[in-house]
Design an enzyme around this catalytic site. Structure first.
Site, PDB file in Angstrom:
ATOM      1  N   LYS A 210      36.816  26.826  44.191  1.00 24.00           N
ATOM      2  CA  LYS A 210      36.560  25.546  44.850  1.00 24.00           C
ATOM      3  C   LYS A 210      36.564  24.392  43.851  1.00 24.00           C
ATOM      4  O   LYS A 210      36.935  23.266  44.193  1.00 24.00           O
ATOM      5  CB  LYS A 210      35.238  25.601  45.615  1.00 24.00           C
ATOM      6  CG  LYS A 210      35.407  25.975  47.071  1.00 24.00           C
ATOM      7  CD  LYS A 210      34.237  25.549  47.928  1.00 24.00           C
ATOM      8  CE  LYS A 210      33.029  26.400  47.721  1.00 24.00           C
ATOM      9  NZ  LYS A 210      31.972  26.097  48.726  1.00 24.00           N
TER      10      LYS A 210
ATOM     11  N   ARG B 273      36.809  40.210  45.307  1.00 22.15           N
ATOM     12  CA  ARG B 273      37.207  38.959  45.927  1.00 22.15           C
ATOM     13  C   ARG B 273      38.713  38.957  46.148  1.00 22.15           C
ATOM     14  O   ARG B 273      39.446  39.778  45.589  1.00 22.15           O
ATOM     15  CB  ARG B 273      36.804  37.771  45.042  1.00 22.15           C
ATOM     16  CG  ARG B 273      37.527  37.722  43.710  1.00 22.15           C
ATOM     17  CD  ARG B 273      37.088  36.511  42.907  1.00 22.15           C
ATOM     18  NE  ARG B 273      37.469  35.264  43.552  1.00 22.15           N
ATOM     19  CZ  ARG B 273      36.998  34.080  43.204  1.00 22.15           C
ATOM     20  NH1 ARG B 273      36.106  33.967  42.238  1.00 22.15           N
ATOM     21  NH2 ARG B 273      37.414  32.987  43.820  1.00 22.15           N
TER      22      ARG B 273
ATOM     23  N   GLU C  88      28.344  27.556  50.124  1.00 25.89           N
ATOM     24  CA  GLU C  88      27.823  26.304  49.593  1.00 25.89           C
ATOM     25  C   GLU C  88      28.581  25.153  50.266  1.00 25.89           C
ATOM     26  O   GLU C  88      29.818  25.162  50.293  1.00 25.89           O
ATOM     27  CB  GLU C  88      28.030  26.227  48.087  1.00 25.89           C
ATOM     28  CG  GLU C  88      27.292  27.282  47.291  1.00 25.89           C
ATOM     29  CD  GLU C  88      27.628  27.176  45.808  1.00 25.89           C
ATOM     30  OE1 GLU C  88      27.245  26.171  45.178  1.00 25.89           O
ATOM     31  OE2 GLU C  88      28.292  28.096  45.283  1.00 25.89           O
TER      32      GLU C  88
END
Length: 555
Positions: free
Chosen positions: A273, A263, A37
């Site tokens: 983020k 992750r 993104e």
């Protein structure tokens, strides 16, 4: 002689799936994608995903797309798009074909949404966002149907068209998939697939005022790009059911599959983020590329190399098991590389002056020093030597025990690549701080031991007072004081106040033309690189120390 056979790539469960798919003919080639993104800078967790997706495509001689998941125009910027492209290229990867954007498919996505409405599998809901959350239920209690769930196909088509034309306010309604409000998987309880946003998009401008949600967009984008293996992190494991439902209920040829891996969780940092953005916006760090940030841009500015991040990704591997990776593992990767490859230089970070009283006044000689102690191919450098030098404050004591192998009043020490000196006396300022140490030197000890056989054990670094260059040295350390700051109620409360210490140093003149991001070992101090943010002055950032001392003094 036969050619050397390359070492096999370490296997993991994803490679085993791909090997099986290729062997059974499920796929004839491998096509992956990296879909960030553009709402912030990439961090080291993304680096793991980049290495996985692009690495698999390389190893199987397939393709890997770079696709921007740009469905939220309020938080996305072209600046972030550019930074992501730069990071992927810097890591050493090249995407297949042109860059892709989810916004490239907005017309098709809209068409698939209409198809779901026509099949009675989607409806326009006028519940408020708060009511939608309440109706969704909990992990223990099923949800309940919206009163708009059974609206006719014709009315839903008309309402969706009015949404597209901008005739409703933001939040007044949304388009939801009609699945199962009693599903044990929360994301299957009639998820929102389109919402109204009156915001200009960095790719499509003001063409749209309705934007698709990630879960609806992602799987269709994969299918439109003929992705064979859609790799994502474990938090999307439940979303796989929705991924499959969407593709099962629209008319589309390609049928990618989603696979999840753990992750990256790295000690003493954050991998969100949203939280990294808060650090930037609240002024705790100096931008997304602050060398204390775990962003790829920040790590690059700090002195980490593409090879070190790729090596780190290889060492931590790909599994389905979440765990916390020690910072020492990351630091070992860059330390090992720089120990082998970084040229040596001398920098006095906290300088005090040395005057060699028996050295001829006005005389300067050029001493030769190797650029690397075990790399003859890296050549040598010249060090100007004269009567006045700088040494580090920690390298002198008036008195010390036998464990202190540096300069002590009345005793000798060797200057790196130079002579043996002896401390005779010293001056202090009004606060008692040493300002100048007066020494004598043995002129016969350049490159050899004292002739009378006396032993000099200590070696310290130095810089010419006349020819040394002033430089700002930034000593970076861990940004947080606890291994898992994400577990804190307020992560800003555990910020490390000593994560950045600025020193005004003196460096050897060979560093005058050091290029940005070039690494050096400042002898006895650590590994440093010239900062890439200001080319008008000499600024060096500490990448990592010569050894891991955090466990002893910080953790």
């Amino acid at each position: 002689m036969s050619e050397a056979v390359p070492a096999p790539k370490p296997s993991n469960f994803i490679r085993q799936i791909i090997d099986k798919d290729l062997a059974e003919g499920t796929h004839t080639s491998v096509h992956t994608r990296f879909p960030p993104e553009p709402n912030g800078y990439l961090h080291i967790g993304h680096a793991k995903s980049i290495c996985l997706n692009f690495g698999i495509a390389e190893d199987y001689k397939g393709q890997c797309n770079l696709r921007f998941d740009d469905t939220n125009p309020e938080k996305e910027e072209q600046h972030f798009v550019d930074s992501i492209k730069r990071d992927v290229s810097w890591l050493g990867y090249q995407w297949s074909g042109d860059i892709c954007y989810s916004s490239d498919y907005f017309d098709q996505l809209h068409g698939f949404a209409v198809e779901l409405i026509e099949k009675g599998l989607a409806y326009v809901d006028f519940l408020t966002p708060e009511d939608i959350r309440e109706y969704r239920g909990t992990l223990k209690a099923p949800g309940k149907n919206s009163p708009y769930r059974d609206t006719s196909v014709a009315d839903n088509l008309a309402a969706f068209e009015r949404m597209r034309k901008g005739e409703y306010k933001e939040g007044e309604c949304c388009l939801r998939a009609k699945i199962d409000m009693a599903s044990p998987i929360i994301c299957m309880r009639d998820p929102v697939i389109y919402r109204i946003r009156f915001a200009e998009h960095h790719q499509t401008g003001n063409k749209w005022c309705i934007y698709p949600m990630y879960d609806f967009t992602h799987c269709i984008s994969d299918a439109l790009e003929d992705i064979s293996h859609s790799l994502c992190t474990l938090e999307f494991q439940d979303n796989r059911a929705l991924y499959d439902w969407v593709l099962d209920n629209i008319t589309i040829k390609s049928r990618p599959r989603q696979y999840e891996f753990s992750r990256l969780n790295l000690e003493y940092t954050l991998m969100s983020k949203r939280r990294l953005s808060a650090l930037v916006n609240d002024g705790h760090v100096d931008g997304w590329d602050d060398p204390r940030m775990p962003t790829i841009a920040g790590m690059r500015r700090r002195g980490y190399t593409p090879h070190s991040l790729r090596e780190f990704s290889a060492r931590i591997g790909v599994t389905k098991q979440d765990n916390m990776v020690e910072m020492a593992m990351l630091e070992a990767c860059i330390r090992e590389e720089l120990n082998a490859d970084a040229p040596r230089a001398m920098a006095v970070i906290d300088p005090i002056k040395v005057v060699i009283e028996n050295y001829p006044e006005g005389q300067t000689e050029q001493l030769t020093a190797p650029c690397h102690p075990s790399r003859d191919d890296m050549g040598s450098r010249q060090l100007p030597f004269g009567r006045e030098l700088f040494i580090d404050r920690d390298d002198f004591r008036e008195s010390a025990n036998k464990k202190f192998k540096r300069l002590v009043l009345g005793k000798e020490v060797r200057l790196r690549n130079a002579y043996v000196i002896k401390a005779e006396r010293f001056d202090t300022d009004e606060c008692g701080n040493v300002t100048t140490v007066y020494c004598s030197y043995d002129a016969d000890t350049l490159g050899q031991n004292p002739a009378d056989g006396r032993k000099v054990k200590g070696v310290i670094h130095w810089v010419s007072a006349e020819f040394g260059l002033p430089a700002e040295v930034r000593l970076y350390d861990r940004l947080f004081t606890v291994p898992n700051p994400a577990a804190e109620d307020d992560f800003s409360s555990v910020l490390n106040p000593d994560s950045l210490v600025i020193k005004h140093a003196v460096i050897e003149p060979s560093l005058a033309n050091a290029e940005a991001e070039n690494a050096y070992q400042f002898e006895r101090e650590g590994y440093f690189c010239r900062d890439n943010g200001d080319s008008n002055k000499l600024v060096f950032n500490r990448t990592v120390g010569l050894r891991d001392t955090w466990a002893k003094i910080g953790g």
